[in-house]
Motif scaffolding. Structure first.
Motif, short mmCIF file in Angstrom:
data_model
loop_
_atom_site.label_atom_id
_atom_site.label_comp_id
_atom_site.label_asym_id
_atom_site.label_seq_id
_atom_site.Cartn_x
_atom_site.Cartn_y
_atom_site.Cartn_z
N VAL A 52 7.06 29.81 -12.42
CA VAL A 52 8.53 29.84 -12.35
C VAL A 52 9.01 31.18 -11.78
CG1 VAL A 52 10.63 29.94 -13.73
CG2 VAL A 52 8.96 28.12 -14.13
N SER A 53 8.45 32.26 -12.26
CA SER A 53 8.91 33.58 -11.82
C SER A 53 8.46 33.91 -10.39
CB SER A 53 8.41 34.66 -12.78
OG SER A 53 6.99 34.65 -12.84
N SER A 54 7.30 33.38 -9.97
CA SER A 54 6.79 33.72 -8.64
C SER A 54 7.15 32.70 -7.58
CB SER A 54 5.26 33.87 -8.70
OG SER A 54 4.65 32.64 -9.05
N VAL A 55 7.41 31.45 -7.99
CA VAL A 55 7.65 30.36 -7.03
C VAL A 55 9.11 29.92 -7.03
CG1 VAL A 55 7.06 27.99 -6.41
CG2 VAL A 55 5.27 29.55 -7.19
N CYS A 56 9.65 29.68 -8.22
CA CYS A 56 11.03 29.15 -8.32
C CYS A 56 12.03 30.31 -8.34
CB CYS A 56 11.17 28.28 -9.56
SG CYS A 56 10.04 26.89 -9.59
N ARG A 57 12.14 30.99 -7.23
CA ARG A 57 12.98 32.19 -7.18
C ARG A 57 14.46 31.88 -7.02
NH1 ARG A 57 9.16 35.88 -3.17
NH2 ARG A 57 7.30 35.84 -4.49
N SER A 58 14.79 30.60 -6.82
CA SER A 58 16.19 30.19 -6.72
C SER A 58 16.65 29.43 -7.95
CB SER A 58 16.40 29.32 -5.47
OG SER A 58 16.04 30.01 -4.30
N LEU A 59 15.78 29.31 -8.96
CA LEU A 59 16.09 28.51 -10.14
C LEU A 59 17.26 29.10 -10.91
CD1 LEU A 59 15.04 26.01 -11.68
CD2 LEU A 59 13.72 27.58 -13.12
N GLU A 60 18.27 28.27 -11.15
CA GLU A 60 19.47 28.71 -11.88
C GLU A 60 19.60 28.04 -13.24
OE1 GLU A 60 22.84 28.08 -9.39
OE2 GLU A 60 22.23 29.57 -7.89
N ASP A 61 19.17 26.79 -13.35
CA ASP A 61 19.30 26.04 -14.60
C ASP A 61 17.93 25.56 -15.06
OD1 ASP A 61 22.10 26.27 -14.40
OD2 ASP A 61 22.19 24.48 -13.15
N LEU A 62 17.54 25.92 -16.26
CA LEU A 62 16.28 25.47 -16.84
C LEU A 62 16.55 24.91 -18.23
CD1 LEU A 62 13.18 25.24 -16.94
CD2 LEU A 62 13.11 27.61 -17.79
N GLU A 63 16.12 23.67 -18.45
CA GLU A 63 16.28 23.04 -19.76
C GLU A 63 14.95 22.44 -20.19
OE1 GLU A 63 18.88 19.61 -22.15
OE2 GLU A 63 19.47 20.26 -20.14
N LEU A 64 14.52 22.81 -21.39
CA LEU A 64 13.30 22.27 -21.98
C LEU A 64 13.69 21.56 -23.27
CD1 LEU A 64 10.93 25.38 -21.62
CD2 LEU A 64 11.37 23.55 -19.96
N LYS A 65 13.24 20.31 -23.42
CA LYS A 65 13.56 19.52 -24.61
C LYS A 65 12.29 18.88 -25.16
CE LYS A 65 16.43 15.72 -26.30
NZ LYS A 65 17.42 14.68 -25.94
N ASP A 66 12.08 19.05 -26.44
CA ASP A 66 10.92 18.43 -27.12
C ASP A 66 9.61 18.78 -26.44
OD1 ASP A 66 12.57 17.17 -29.02
OD2 ASP A 66 12.92 15.47 -27.68
N CYS A 67 9.50 20.00 -25.95
CA CYS A 67 8.29 20.43 -25.25
C CYS A 67 7.40 21.25 -26.19
CB CYS A 67 8.64 21.29 -24.03
SG CYS A 67 9.45 20.36 -22.70
N LYS A 68 6.09 21.17 -25.97
CA LYS A 68 5.14 22.01 -26.66
C LYS A 68 4.79 23.17 -25.73
CE LYS A 68 3.16 18.19 -29.30
NZ LYS A 68 1.92 17.38 -29.55
#
Length: 291
Positions: A194-210
């Motif tokens: 995420v930090s090295s590839v998704c450099r345009s990421l603005e919204d991140l949502e994690l639900k029921d994740c391990k």
């Protein structure tokens, strides 16, 4: 007058007033950007199925900017067996063969892997992966890890310039702005990608994740939602751009403190169990209004 009346009747029968069977397909005449906007309201399986609508739609799904993979698309609706009798409904669900239930997951797995291979998901604006389980459908024990593997491989091998490049990512990184994951197992490699590839990421949502994630760091995130996730030694959230942070439910095992460093935060909500809340430290909230 009779001829005009008959003409109107034929027009209505063929699809509505002012149209006839010989009229052009006005929907297909729309530009790609508008058709893609329509597709953004559909789930991935429905998006692919639009290829049979007309020649115009045959390859349009390949360049859709938003994809929503949802396991629920592959499960028959419980309304199909709704008899308003709970005992009968339970019986009807139990008599479904195990092989048929296994096939639901296998179909979803084949579909998701094939579509991620055929579409250049590095060019997507939005990606949603919903691999949730339902109690009346068979899902492999490690389905969440399987789904996490799809995402990890996609981040590792997909590059903006070519959907088939297998030599790693270019410095241009993904175009992805929104990422939503449900019931996906994530290891430490996820945040690295995420930090090295998704450099345009603005919204991140994690639900029921391990999550075996120690830290979430980003120089682009604006909105972060962590809903009912199970964490292992989660120790840091750090972003100089984050404006909204919501942590709801979940747990954080391991003897560690979650340190949150978000200097420009505007909205912060921590709705977590007490044993989780006691191990959260919030620092550098310069922009958050104080009451």
């Amino acid at each position: 007058m009779e001829l005009e009346g008959a003409s109107r009747e034929r027009a209505c029968a063929s699809g509505g007033a002012g149209t006839s069977a010989g009229d052009p397909d006005r929907l297909s005449a729309l530009p790609d950007c508008l058709l893609h906007a329509i597709m953004s309201f559909l789930k991935a399986r429905q998006v692919v199925q639009t290829c049979v609508l007309a020649t115009r739609w045959r390859h349009l799904w390949r360049s859709a900017p938003c994809l929503h993979f949802d396991f629920n698309e592959f499960i028959p609706s419980p309304l199909d067996n709704d008899s308003s009798d709970p005992e009968l409904d339970a019986l009807l669900l139990n008599i479904s063969s195990r092989n048929k239930k296994e096939k639901e997951w296998e179909d979803f797995e084949d579909f998701a892997q094939n579509l991620m291979h055929r579409c250049n998901i590095a060019l997507l604006d939005s990606l949603r992966l919903h691999a949730s389980c339902v109690p009346w459908s068979y899902v492999p024990k490690f389905a969440d890890r399987v789904a996490g593997g799809w995402l990890r491989r996609a981040m590792k091998y997909c590059a903006p310039e070519s959907p088939w490049q297998r030599e790693g990512l270019s410095s241009d990184s993904w175009h992805l702005k929104r990422l939503y994951l449900c019931n996906v197992a994530l290891d430490s490699r996820f945040t690295k990608h995420v930090s090295s590839v998704c450099r345009s990421l603005e919204d991140l949502e994690l639900k029921d994740c391990k999550c075996e994630i120690r830290a979430i760091t980003s120089d682009s995130l604006k909105n972060l939602v962590l809903n009912n996730c199970k964490w292992y030694k989660f120790s840091e959230i750090k972003s100089p751009t984050l404006k909204n942070l919501l942590i709801s439910g979940g747990s954080n095992t391991g003897d560690c403190v979650l340190v949150i460093v978000v200097p420009v935060i505007a909205h912060l909500c921590l709705d977590v169990p007490l044993h989780f809340a006691r191990r959260i430290s919030v620092n550098q909230m310069l922009s958050l209004p104080r009451r």
